[in-house]
Design a protein around this motif. Structure first.
Motif, PDB file in Angstrom:
ATOM      1  N   UNK A 154     -30.830  -6.980 -14.524  1.00  0.00           N
ATOM      2  CA  UNK A 154     -29.700  -6.762 -15.429  1.00  0.00           C
ATOM      3  C   UNK A 154     -28.818  -8.001 -15.496  1.00  0.00           C
ATOM      4  N   UNK A 155     -28.282  -8.292 -16.658  1.00  0.00           N
ATOM      5  CA  UNK A 155     -27.500  -9.514 -16.837  1.00  0.00           C
ATOM      6  C   UNK A 155     -26.285  -9.536 -15.924  1.00  0.00           C
ATOM      7  N   UNK A 156     -25.756  -8.353 -15.587  1.00  0.00           N
ATOM      8  CA  UNK A 156     -24.577  -8.290 -14.725  1.00  0.00           C
ATOM      9  C   UNK A 156     -24.865  -8.797 -13.319  1.00  0.00           C
ATOM     10  N   UNK A 157     -26.135  -8.837 -12.926  1.00  0.00           N
ATOM     11  CA  UNK A 157     -26.477  -9.327 -11.590  1.00  0.00           C
ATOM     12  C   UNK A 157     -26.339 -10.843 -11.473  1.00  0.00           C
ATOM     13  N   UNK A 158     -26.302 -11.550 -12.614  1.00  0.00           N
ATOM     14  CA  UNK A 158     -26.311 -13.010 -12.572  1.00  0.00           C
ATOM     15  C   UNK A 158     -25.077 -13.650 -13.189  1.00  0.00           C
ATOM     16  N   UNK A 159     -24.525 -13.060 -14.216  1.00  0.00           N
ATOM     17  CA  UNK A 159     -23.449 -13.737 -14.938  1.00  0.00           C
ATOM     18  C   UNK A 159     -22.521 -12.704 -15.554  1.00  0.00           C
TER      19      UNK A 159
ATOM     20  N   UNK B  85     -28.313  -4.061 -22.135  1.00  0.00           N
ATOM     21  CA  UNK B  85     -28.239  -2.925 -23.054  1.00  0.00           C
ATOM     22  C   UNK B  85     -26.994  -3.038 -23.920  1.00  0.00           C
ATOM     23  N   UNK B  86     -27.100  -2.551 -25.153  1.00  0.00           N
ATOM     24  CA  UNK B  86     -25.978  -2.600 -26.077  1.00  0.00           C
ATOM     25  C   UNK B  86     -26.470  -2.420 -27.493  1.00  0.00           C
ATOM     26  N   UNK B  87     -25.937  -3.199 -28.413  1.00  0.00           N
ATOM     27  CA  UNK B  87     -26.332  -3.105 -29.819  1.00  0.00           C
ATOM     28  C   UNK B  87     -26.035  -4.426 -30.508  1.00  0.00           C
TER      29      UNK B  87
ATOM     30  N   UNK C  23     -22.888  -2.358 -18.967  1.00  0.00           N
ATOM     31  CA  UNK C  23     -23.904  -3.359 -18.636  1.00  0.00           C
ATOM     32  C   UNK C  23     -23.321  -4.727 -18.322  1.00  0.00           C
ATOM     33  N   UNK C  24     -22.050  -4.964 -18.648  1.00  0.00           N
ATOM     34  CA  UNK C  24     -21.459  -6.280 -18.388  1.00  0.00           C
ATOM     35  C   UNK C  24     -21.023  -6.442 -16.943  1.00  0.00           C
TER      36      UNK C  24
END
Length: 248
Positions: free
Chosen positions: A40-45, A61-63, A95-96
Motif C-alpha cells: 500500500x502506498x501509505x507504507x512508503x510515502x 485505492x480511490x478514484x 489509503x493515504x
C-alpha cells in the motif's frame, strides 16, 4: 626506457581487458534480484512529504479525479518522440495514512505527437492503481506547443507536482506513479531494468587483474627511475689540476 614503457603499456592493456571481462562475467552471472511485492502506498510515502520508496511497486485505492489530464510534450521513449499522459488519481482517505484524501499523479502511458489531437480525456473506470514510484522532476518553466491541447487536457512543462498542483486539487504526493498497465489506446512506459547482484568470485578475479596491472606500472616506473638517473662523469687524466690539488 622505451622497452620498459612498451612492456608496461602492454601489461596494463592485457590486465585491464581481463579485469573488465571478469567484471562483465560478475554482472552476468549474478542472481537477478526479485522485486519486492507491491505494498500500500501509505507504507512508503505520505502526501506532501519527501519522496521515499522510489522504484518500489505500490498500489492505492480511490478514484480518478474529475480534472484535466496533463500532457508532457517533447519527450522520447525508446528512441520514439512521445507525449506523456498523466492523470490525477484521488487516493482515498483510508489509503493515504493521513485520514484525508490526496492527489497522486499517475503516468498512464504515452502517445505519438500526431495522435494527441484524437486523445480521449474521459476518466477510466477504476478504483485502484498499481505501478512503481518514480521521482519527480524540477519545476523549470518550458514553453508548450503552439497548438491548443485537446479538450479536457493541458500542456505541462514536466513531471513536477509543483507544476501539476496549479491544476489539480491539493495536497499532492511528491512522487509520481508509473502505471503497470497503460491506459487503453496508450503505450506503456518501459519497466525499470532488473537489478542484478554481482558474482563474488568473478568480481575478485577482476580486482586481482587490475591490481596486477597497477603492479606492472609501479615496477616499470621504478626501473625507469633507477636506470634513468645521470651517472657522475669520470675526471679526465689529462685534465689540469685545480689550485686546491684536484683535477680541474
Amino acid at each position: 626506457m622505451i622497452p620498459a614503457a612498451i612492456l608496461a603499456a602492454g601489461a596494463v592493456a592485457v590486465c585491464g581487458a581481463l579485469g573488465w571481462w571478469q567484471w562483465t562475467r560478475a554482472s552476468e552471472q549474478g542472481e537477478v534480484r526479485q522485486p519486492d511485492p507491491a505494498v500500500p502506498i501509505a507504507d512508503l510515502i505520505a502526501p506532501a512529504t519527501g519522496a521515499s520508496g522510489i522504484g518500489r511497486d505500490v498500489w492505492a485505492d480511490g478514484a480518478w479525479a474529475d480534472a484535466d489530464v496533463a500532457l508532457i510534450p517533447d519527450r522520447e521513449v525508446e528512441g520514439e518522440p512521445a507525449v506523456l499522459v498523466v492523470r490525477a488519481f484521488r487516493v482515498g482517505a483510508d489509503a493515504t495514512g493521513t485520514g484525508e484524501t490526496a492527489t497522486l499523479p499517475v503516468v498512464v502511458g504515452w502517445l505519438a505527437p500526431e495522435d494527441v489531437e484524437g486523445f480521449d480525456a474521459a476518466e477510466p473506470d477504476a478504483d485502484r492503481v498499481e505501478g512503481h514510484l518514480r521521482s519527480a522532476e524540477g519545476a523549470a518553466p518550458a514553453p508548450g506547443p503552439e497548438a491548443a491541447p485537446p479538450e479536457g487536457t493541458f500542456w505541462a512543462s514536466g513531471l513536477s507536482p509543483a507544476v501539476l498542483a496549479q491544476q489539480w486539487e491539493s495536497p499532492l504526493y511528491s512522487a509520481l506513479l508509473t502505471a503497470t498497465e497503460p491506459e487503453p489506446g496508450l503505450t506503456g512506459l518501459p519497466l525499470p531494468d532488473a537489478e542484478r547482484s554481482l558474482d563474488f568470485r568473478s568480481l575478485t578475479y577482476a580486482i586481482e587483474w587490475w591490481l596486477f596491472g597497477a603492479f606492472f606500472v609501479f615496477i616499470a616506473g621504478r626501473w625507469i627511475r633507477d636506470n634513468g638517473r645521470a651517472r657522475p662523469r669520470a675526471a679526465s687524466p689529462d685534465a689540469p689540476e685545480d689550485p686546491q690539488g684536484g683535477p680541474s
